[in-house]
Design an enzyme around this catalytic site. Structure first.
Site, PDB file in Angstrom:
ATOM      1  N   VAL A  75     -50.387  12.389  -6.982  1.00 48.93           N
ATOM      2  CA  VAL A  75     -51.669  12.007  -6.399  1.00 48.93           C
ATOM      3  C   VAL A  75     -51.518  11.943  -4.887  1.00 48.93           C
ATOM      4  CG1 VAL A  75     -53.388  10.168  -6.215  1.00 48.93           C
ATOM      5  CG2 VAL A  75     -52.390  10.711  -8.437  1.00 48.93           C
ATOM      6  N   ALA A 120     -49.144   9.271  -0.811  1.00 50.36           N
ATOM      7  CA  ALA A 120     -49.073  10.053  -2.052  1.00 50.36           C
ATOM      8  C   ALA A 120     -48.115   9.352  -3.000  1.00 50.36           C
ATOM      9  CB  ALA A 120     -48.588  11.467  -1.753  1.00 50.36           C
ATOM     10  N   LYS A 121     -48.118   9.753  -4.221  1.00 52.09           N
ATOM     11  CA  LYS A 121     -47.167   9.207  -5.203  1.00 52.09           C
ATOM     12  C   LYS A 121     -47.089  10.158  -6.379  1.00 52.09           C
ATOM     13  CE  LYS A 121     -44.596   5.472  -5.733  1.00 52.09           C
ATOM     14  NZ  LYS A 121     -43.887   4.780  -4.644  1.00 52.09           N
ATOM     15  N   GLY A 122     -45.988  10.094  -7.096  1.00 51.26           N
ATOM     16  CA  GLY A 122     -45.854  10.951  -8.266  1.00 51.26           C
ATOM     17  C   GLY A 122     -45.041  10.264  -9.349  1.00 51.26           C
TER      18      GLY A 122
END
Ligand code: NAD
Length: 458
Positions: A75, A120-122
């Protein structure tokens, strides 16, 4: 398979104990919003939802010949300040909503320490404890392949998070480079091994940053019942990358580390734990639990220990409405992301217990990730002392900015050291603005101003 998902459902409403990370993030944002006067409503709305959310699903052949399907997310919350930046976590509880909430936290975190990245992150839904190294490598390579050009050195830059490490980052770099030959792909990911362009100090940066945040906050003299780190008792939940580095930094500054834990439980010694003995024991036994001459406790017990500083450094939602009553620490430092729920936050605030919020307290990691990215672009290697000196300077400024904003927003006229007195918590009303809200206000104002300066497209 790549599809766009909508991670922005449902409005935040007043809830008693909401444990959904995305709802919590929204609720907190709404609380900060009251203080974001002077910005158009639509502009602030733009920050509520991620700019882009990607869900991928891919098969991996396991070592026993079976095939398993994995789900992963990336995201990108906001890119106004620069490329997206944020960790990738491997955990069975990863959800699209959690990743979206953490991506937003990254936007605010980067803004607080003034680094030119967005958020962001995942994550990949998997249990690394049940996977072999070969399987983890296959999952990582395939996940990166699925993400394709949605990550990149100038668009979205991953980093380590829960149950991912330097090795995972090395595989990400290697896979991305294979897909983009002929270019300098080192800055596509941070937290790499030193040999592959990692930065000195990155591994310890989040824990050390949490220490610098605490040190500066206490120097400001807002806690009459806790004047410094030397001699303070510190309990830390977790024994991962962040917890270990925080433990060392606090110990080196004269604190007594009285408790540490991992997923199997914790250990306690009110006279102070021997960190080197713990490291040896963990290597040999795979857990800290059982270290001779320590008392075995549960993770719940750890949270309720008598201590000056409590540092949750493991998972989210650890301190909630149902267990916040047992907290006896004077100061909480959120080295983990989102370890305290909003209901618990309010109860702590009402009891006069300060919380140094995650977007400030664990911003050291992304700060040194930024240093790594700069070094990769410039093809440089900075010395550890140089990295830590720069980290300290940025973190201290960030603390000062947040505290200044907090004081502007809500310093009650009766909040004075004289009123608090030695050992007496300062009275804080339930409606008071907390440091988390102040930190969010600092961050959102910066990103909002930058958005307007860039000009709304077209
Ligand atoms: P890690 O994988 O190195 O360690 C995770 C730790 O959590 C381990 O000690 C594990 O034993 C412990 N743990 C797992 N389940 C537990 C449970 N049920 N109860 C108690 N402990 C449990 O992860 P990390 O990189 O140290 O990250 C820890 C936290 O810090 C996460 O919330 C992460 O999002 C946050 N964080 C990490 C970084 C970073 O640079 N690594 C940066 C910012 C924030």
């Amino acid at each position: 398979m790549t599809e766009l998902i909508d991670a922005s459902r449902a409005s935040a409403d007043d809830q008693l104990e909401e444990l959904d990370p995305l709802e919590i993030a929204r609720w907190r944002f709404n609380r900060a919003r009251e203080h974001l006067v002077g910005f158009k409503r639509g502009l602030i709305q733009f920050f509520e939802a991620p700019k882009r959310s990607i869900a991928v699903c891919f098969p991996v052949e396991m070592e026993d010949g079976s095939i398993r399907t994995f789900h992963g997310y990336r995201v990108l919350h906001n890119q106004v300040m620069g490329p997206g930046k944020g960790g990738i976590r491997y955990h069975p509880d990863v959800t699209a909503g959690e990743v979206a909430a953490l991506a937003a936290l990254m936007t605010w975190k980067c803004a607080i320490v003034k680094i030119p990245f967005g958020g962001a992150k995942g994550g990949v839904v998997c249990n690394p404890k049940e996977l072999t190294e070969v399987e983890l490598r296959r999952i990582t390579r395939r996940f990166v392949h699925e993400l394709g050009d949605n990550i990149g050195p100038h668009t979205d830059i991953p980093a380590p998070d829960l149950y991912t490490n330097e090795q995972t980052m090395a595989w990400i770099f290697d896979t991305y480079e294979a897909l983009h030959p002929g270019a300098n792909s080192r800055p596509v990911v941070t937290g790499k091994p030193l040999d592959l362009g990692g930065s000195a100090g990155r591994r310890d940066a989040t824990g050390l940053g949490a220490f610098f945040v605490t040190e500066r906050f206490l120097e400001l003299g807002l806690m009459p019942n806790l004047v410094g780190i030397d001699g303070a008792t510190v309990a830390i939940q977790g024994y991962g990358q962040v917890a270990k580095a925080a433990a060392r930094a606090f110990r080196d500054a004269g604190a007594l580390i009285v408790a540490l834990s991992d997923s199997q439980g914790g250990i306690h010694d009110q006279d102070g734990l021997d960190l080197e003995a713990i490291a040896d024991y963990k290597r040999e036994h795979g857990t800290v639990v059982g270290l001779p001459e320590t008392r075995t406790i549960t993770n719940e017990d750890l949270l309720g220990l008598e201590c000056d500083i409590l540092i949750p450094a493991a998972l989210g939602n650890q301190i909630r409405q149902d267990n916040v009553g047992k907290i006896r620490a004077k100061l909480l430092v959120e080295a983990a992301n989102a370890p305290i729920t909003p209901a618990a936050d309010d109860i702590l605030s009402a009891r006069g217990i300060f919380v140094l919020p995650d977007i400030l307290a664990n911003a050291g990691g992304v700060t040194v990730s930024y240093f790594e990215w700069v070094q990769n672009i410039e093809n440089e290697k900075w010395a550890l002392e140089d990295v830590n000196r720069r980290l300290k300077r940025r973190i201290r400024r960030a603390v000062d900015d947040v505290v200044r904003c907090w004081q502007e927003l809500d310093l009650p006229t009766d909040l004075t050291p004289e009123r608090g007195g030695e050992g007496t918590p300062v009275a804080v009303s339930r409606d008071r603005v907390d440091l988390r809200t102040a930190a969010l206000v600092v961050a959102v104002r910066r990103v909002a101003r930058a958005t307007l300066e860039r000009g709304i497209w077209p």
